[in-house]
Design a protein around this motif. Structure first.
Motif, PDB file in Angstrom:
ATOM      1  N   LEU A   1       0.858  -1.180   0.000  1.00 44.29           N
ATOM      2  CA  LEU A   1       0.000   0.000   0.000  1.00 44.29           C
ATOM      3  C   LEU A   1       0.891   1.226   0.000  1.00 44.29           C
ATOM      4  N   LYS A   2       0.628   2.148  -0.910  1.00 42.93           N
ATOM      5  CA  LYS A   2       1.431   3.371  -1.001  1.00 42.93           C
ATOM      6  C   LYS A   2       1.061   4.301   0.138  1.00 42.93           C
ATOM      7  N   ASN A   3       2.089   4.877   0.777  1.00 46.37           N
ATOM      8  CA  ASN A   3       1.864   5.941   1.746  1.00 46.37           C
ATOM      9  C   ASN A   3       2.733   7.121   1.349  1.00 46.37           C
ATOM     10  N   ASN A   4       2.510   8.250   1.914  1.00 43.97           N
ATOM     11  CA  ASN A   4       3.221   9.452   1.494  1.00 43.97           C
ATOM     12  C   ASN A   4       4.335   9.800   2.478  1.00 43.97           C
ATOM     13  N   GLU A   5       5.187   8.852   2.738  1.00 37.59           N
ATOM     14  CA  GLU A   5       6.330   9.075   3.618  1.00 37.59           C
ATOM     15  C   GLU A   5       7.601   8.797   2.832  1.00 37.59           C
ATOM     16  N   ASP A   6       8.735   9.170   3.408  1.00 39.36           N
ATOM     17  CA  ASP A   6       9.998   8.965   2.702  1.00 39.36           C
ATOM     18  C   ASP A   6      10.685   7.666   3.093  1.00 39.36           C
ATOM     19  N   THR A   7      10.021   6.840   3.890  1.00 38.51           N
ATOM     20  CA  THR A   7      10.577   5.540   4.252  1.00 38.51           C
ATOM     21  C   THR A   7       9.530   4.454   3.993  1.00 38.51           C
ATOM     22  N   ASN A   8      10.005   3.229   3.973  1.00 42.72           N
ATOM     23  CA  ASN A   8       9.113   2.081   3.885  1.00 42.72           C
ATOM     24  C   ASN A   8       8.845   1.566   5.283  1.00 42.72           C
ATOM     25  N   LYS A   9       7.661   1.011   5.471  1.00 35.87           N
ATOM     26  CA  LYS A   9       7.343   0.298   6.698  1.00 35.87           C
ATOM     27  C   LYS A   9       7.032  -1.128   6.299  1.00 35.87           C
ATOM     28  N   VAL A  10       7.626  -2.075   6.995  1.00 37.68           N
ATOM     29  CA  VAL A  10       7.477  -3.478   6.615  1.00 37.68           C
ATOM     30  C   VAL A  10       7.020  -4.295   7.819  1.00 37.68           C
ATOM     31  N   GLY A  11       6.146  -5.277   7.544  1.00 39.90           N
ATOM     32  CA  GLY A  11       5.664  -6.178   8.576  1.00 39.90           C
ATOM     33  C   GLY A  11       5.679  -7.605   8.066  1.00 39.90           C
ATOM     34  N   TYR A  12       5.727  -8.542   9.004  1.00 41.44           N
ATOM     35  CA  TYR A  12       5.772  -9.959   8.659  1.00 41.44           C
ATOM     36  C   TYR A  12       4.678 -10.668   9.446  1.00 41.44           C
ATOM     37  N   SER A  13       3.943 -11.535   8.775  1.00 44.96           N
ATOM     38  CA  SER A  13       2.854 -12.255   9.405  1.00 44.96           C
ATOM     39  C   SER A  13       3.024 -13.745   9.142  1.00 44.96           C
ATOM     40  N   VAL A  14       3.102 -14.514  10.224  1.00 43.85           N
ATOM     41  CA  VAL A  14       3.235 -15.966  10.113  1.00 43.85           C
ATOM     42  C   VAL A  14       2.222 -16.586  11.064  1.00 43.85           C
ATOM     43  N   SER A  15       1.214 -17.263  10.521  1.00 47.24           N
ATOM     44  CA  SER A  15       0.141 -17.798  11.357  1.00 47.24           C
ATOM     45  C   SER A  15       0.512 -19.174  11.924  1.00 47.24           C
ATOM     46  N   LYS A  16      -0.347 -19.664  12.785  1.00 48.72           N
ATOM     47  CA  LYS A  16      -0.113 -20.964  13.399  1.00 48.72           C
ATOM     48  C   LYS A  16      -0.315 -22.115  12.424  1.00 48.72           C
TER      49      LYS A  16
ATOM     50  N   ARG B   1      11.514 -19.364  12.476  1.00 52.66           N
ATOM     51  CA  ARG B   1      12.483 -19.595  11.408  1.00 52.66           C
ATOM     52  C   ARG B   1      12.028 -18.904  10.124  1.00 52.66           C
ATOM     53  N   VAL B   2      10.750 -19.044   9.795  1.00 50.00           N
ATOM     54  CA  VAL B   2      10.222 -18.411   8.583  1.00 50.00           C
ATOM     55  C   VAL B   2      10.325 -16.897   8.693  1.00 50.00           C
ATOM     56  N   LYS B   3      10.005 -16.343   9.859  1.00 50.28           N
ATOM     57  CA  LYS B   3      10.116 -14.887  10.047  1.00 50.28           C
ATOM     58  C   LYS B   3      11.557 -14.420   9.896  1.00 50.28           C
ATOM     59  N   ARG B   4      12.496 -15.168  10.454  1.00 50.52           N
ATOM     60  CA  ARG B   4      13.914 -14.796  10.323  1.00 50.52           C
ATOM     61  C   ARG B   4      14.346 -14.804   8.861  1.00 50.52           C
ATOM     62  N   LEU B   5      13.926 -15.824   8.123  1.00 50.06           N
ATOM     63  CA  LEU B   5      14.290 -15.915   6.706  1.00 50.06           C
ATOM     64  C   LEU B   5      13.692 -14.754   5.909  1.00 50.06           C
ATOM     65  N   MET B   6      12.445 -14.407   6.190  1.00 53.12           N
ATOM     66  CA  MET B   6      11.817 -13.291   5.475  1.00 53.12           C
ATOM     67  C   MET B   6      12.503 -11.971   5.823  1.00 53.12           C
ATOM     68  N   ARG B   7      12.810 -11.765   7.100  1.00 55.86           N
ATOM     69  CA  ARG B   7      13.476 -10.520   7.511  1.00 55.86           C
ATOM     70  C   ARG B   7      14.848 -10.385   6.867  1.00 55.86           C
ATOM     71  N   GLU B   8      15.613 -11.457   6.847  1.00 60.09           N
ATOM     72  CA  GLU B   8      16.961 -11.398   6.282  1.00 60.09           C
ATOM     73  C   GLU B   8      16.914 -11.155   4.777  1.00 60.09           C
TER      74      GLU B   8
END
Length: 115
Positions: free
Chosen positions: A33-48, A58-65
């Motif tokens: 989603l586009k926002n009007n800021e000069d940085t990106n905001k990132v989130g990670y979601s891993v369900s049960k 482990r999946v979150k670490r791999l996605m973050r890296e």
């Protein structure tokens, strides 16, 4: 480029899910989603559905890296959420890297000189 901030608030996740575009791969889904800021905001979601806490972390670490490696090549001004799919629990580092790059390319988030 500035380091991308983390999305921590639930209302921001909901905003990206409801108003943003998504790009699905076999191991993960990219919501943008586009926002009007000069940085990106990132989130990670891993369900049960992915598995126990060891597999989820482990999946979150791999996605973050993998995102850390490509974050300087991404245009600024976006809310980005990566959601893991059940297949990601067996995926290797390189599988997630390949799918993350494909999803970001399909979303046209790379700066022009990178492609």
């Amino acid at each position: 480029m500035k380091v991308p901030e983390k999305i921590k608030k639930n209302y921001l996740f909901k905003k990206v899910y409801s108003k943003g575009k998504y790009y699905a791969e076999s191991c993960l889904v990219l919501y943008v989603l586009k926002n009007n800021e000069d940085t990106n905001k990132v989130g990670y979601s891993v369900s049960k559905k992915i598995g126990n806490s060891v597999k989820r972390n482990r999946v979150k670490r791999l996605m973050r890296e993998n995102f850390r490696k490509i974050s300087d090549k991404i245009k600024p001004g976006y809310l980005i959420v990566f959601t893991a799919r059940p297949k990601s629990s067996e995926a290797s580092y390189y599988d997630i890297e390949r799918e993350m790059i494909n999803a970001v390319k399909r979303a046209r988030l790379f700066k022009e000189d990178v492609e």
